[in-house]
Design an enzyme around this catalytic site. Structure first.
Site, short mmCIF file in Angstrom:
data_model
loop_
_atom_site.label_atom_id
_atom_site.label_comp_id
_atom_site.label_asym_id
_atom_site.label_seq_id
_atom_site.Cartn_x
_atom_site.Cartn_y
_atom_site.Cartn_z
N HIS A 13 0.99 -1.82 -0.26
CA HIS A 13 -0.26 -0.58 0.08
C HIS A 13 1.01 0.73 0.15
O HIS A 13 0.47 2.29 -0.42
CB HIS A 13 -1.22 -0.02 1.28
CG HIS A 13 -2.04 -0.96 1.27
ND1 HIS A 13 -3.58 -0.67 1.70
CD2 HIS A 13 -1.82 -2.14 0.17
CE1 HIS A 13 -4.14 -1.36 1.00
NE2 HIS A 13 -3.76 -2.48 0.52
N PRO B 170 -5.89 -0.57 -6.31
CA PRO B 170 -7.21 -1.72 -6.95
C PRO B 170 -7.71 -1.88 -5.84
O PRO B 170 -7.56 -2.57 -4.55
CB PRO B 170 -5.80 -3.42 -7.18
CG PRO B 170 -4.77 -2.77 -6.07
CD PRO B 170 -4.46 -1.49 -6.18
C1 HEM Z 1 -4.34 -7.19 -6.74
C2 HEM Z 1 -4.84 -7.04 -6.06
C3 HEM Z 1 -5.21 -6.83 -4.13
C4 HEM Z 1 -6.46 -6.44 -4.17
C5 HEM Z 1 -7.72 -6.13 -4.66
C6 HEM Z 1 -6.88 -6.19 -2.60
C7 HEM Z 1 -7.11 -6.04 -1.90
C8 HEM Z 1 -7.26 -6.87 -0.12
C9 HEM Z 1 -8.80 -6.80 0.96
C10 HEM Z 1 -10.18 -6.06 0.41
C11 HEM Z 1 -8.09 -7.47 1.94
C12 HEM Z 1 -9.48 -7.05 2.54
C13 HEM Z 1 -8.62 -6.18 4.10
C14 HEM Z 1 -9.88 -5.39 4.90
O1 HEM Z 1 -9.34 -7.21 5.70
O2 HEM Z 1 -9.97 -4.79 5.08
C15 HEM Z 1 -6.18 -7.36 0.91
C16 HEM Z 1 -6.33 -8.09 2.53
C17 HEM Z 1 -4.99 -8.35 2.32
N1 HEM Z 1 -3.50 -8.59 1.50
FE1 HEM Z 1 -4.19 -7.37 -0.68
N2 HEM Z 1 -4.59 -6.87 -2.36
C18 HEM Z 1 -4.38 -6.74 -3.09
C19 HEM Z 1 -3.05 -7.38 -3.05
C20 HEM Z 1 -2.57 -7.25 -1.99
C21 HEM Z 1 -1.00 -7.39 -2.23
C22 HEM Z 1 -0.47 -7.13 -4.08
C23 HEM Z 1 -0.73 -8.37 -1.13
C24 HEM Z 1 0.90 -8.10 -0.60
C25 HEM Z 1 1.94 -8.56 -1.54
C26 HEM Z 1 -1.44 -7.89 -0.43
C27 HEM Z 1 -1.55 -8.45 0.88
C28 HEM Z 1 -2.60 -8.63 1.89
C29 HEM Z 1 -2.66 -8.80 2.87
C30 HEM Z 1 -1.10 -9.51 3.52
C31 HEM Z 1 -4.15 -8.99 3.36
C32 HEM Z 1 -4.44 -9.38 4.51
C33 HEM Z 1 -3.38 -8.06 6.05
C34 HEM Z 1 -4.40 -8.96 7.52
O3 HEM Z 1 -4.89 -9.50 7.73
O4 HEM Z 1 -3.51 -7.77 8.27
N3 HEM Z 1 -3.02 -7.58 -1.28
N4 HEM Z 1 -6.10 -6.97 0.40
#
Ligand code: HEM
Length: 193
Positions: free
Chosen positions: A63, A158
């Site tokens: 982010h 995204p």
């Molecule tokens: C490809 C597009 C991506 C979208 C649309 C996306 C979207 C999301 C969303 C909606 C959540 C849930 C957030 C919440 O609980 O409020 C999430 C969680 C998460 N995302 Fe993504 N994400 C993307 C890519 C990535 C990438 C590239 C990474 C890391 C390299 C990443 C790492 C994570 C992690 C680790 C969580 C869990 C966070 C936690 O539990 O603390 N995401 N993501």
């Protein structure tokens, strides 16, 4: 004027107009040789108490980098009328900022004013992933910390509703390929121990 002098002059002019200082894995070798170790320790210590830390740090890095580059602008707090990235809707659920604060504090004791927060976020994410059994990668250092952080710009992240074409476009705008998109998404799937 000989050619060498012209080359030197051109280099000086370019360095003046553009910050051409290259990132390097050895950036802190002389100024803060223990930088990597100090960040690893902060991550390890946090992970021992909280298994959600690796996920949080990898997401924080993603982010941060997506908005204004990897400049730690995600760490800045809202001030006065300015709502910072941290308070933008997709970032409300970011957490584990204390790990970066702890690493920064330890680094300031060891080598004050040397290691940027942007490098700490990058290193912390790398260790978090690697220490959880995921892949590792080299982190070139020497990033500068940003001073601008606007919640409204988090719209550039995204959205969870994006289809593959929109994801491809979003990543593409930051110079990331389809391969990068798949690999980065895969990182979120590494086993937590
Ligand atoms: C490809 C597009 C991506 C979208 C649309 C996306 C979207 C999301 C969303 C909606 C959540 C849930 C957030 C919440 O609980 O409020 C999430 C969680 C998460 N995302 Fe993504 N994400 C993307 C890519 C990535 C990438 C590239 C990474 C890391 C390299 C990443 C790492 C994570 C992690 C680790 C969580 C869990 C966070 C936690 O539990 O603390 N995401 N993501």
């Amino acid at each position: 004027m000989n050619v060498n002098f012209l080359n030197l002059l051109l280099t000086v002019i370019l360095a003046f107009f553009f910050d051409t200082e290259a990132l390097s894995p050895h950036y802190y070798d002389h100024t803060c040789p223990k930088a990597d170790q100090i960040v690893t320790n902060a991550v390890k210590k946090a992970m021992a108490n909280d298994k959600t830390v690796p996920a949080a740090l990898s997401r924080m890095h993603f982010h941060d980098c997506f908005i204004r580059g990897c400049d730690a602008s995600v760490l800045l707090d809202s001030k006065g009328k300015n709502k910072a990235e941290k308070d933008g809707p997709p970032n409300i659920s970011l957490h584990a900022f204390y790990v970066i604060d702890n690493a920064k504090k330890a680094l300031e004791e060891q080598c004050p004013g040397v290691v940027s927060c942007a490098d700490i976020v990058s290193l912390a994410a790398r260790y978090a992933v690697a220490l959880s059994g995921g892949p590792t990668w080299e982190v070139p250092k020497g990033r500068k910390d940003g001073k601008v952080s606007k919640a409204i710009e988090t719209r550039q992240l995204p959205a969870p509703t994006f289809n593959i074409s929109q994801l491809r476009q979003s990543f593409g705008q930051r110079g990331l390929s389809m391969h990068d998109l798949v690999v980065l998404s895969g990182i979120t799937d590494f086993p937590y121990t």
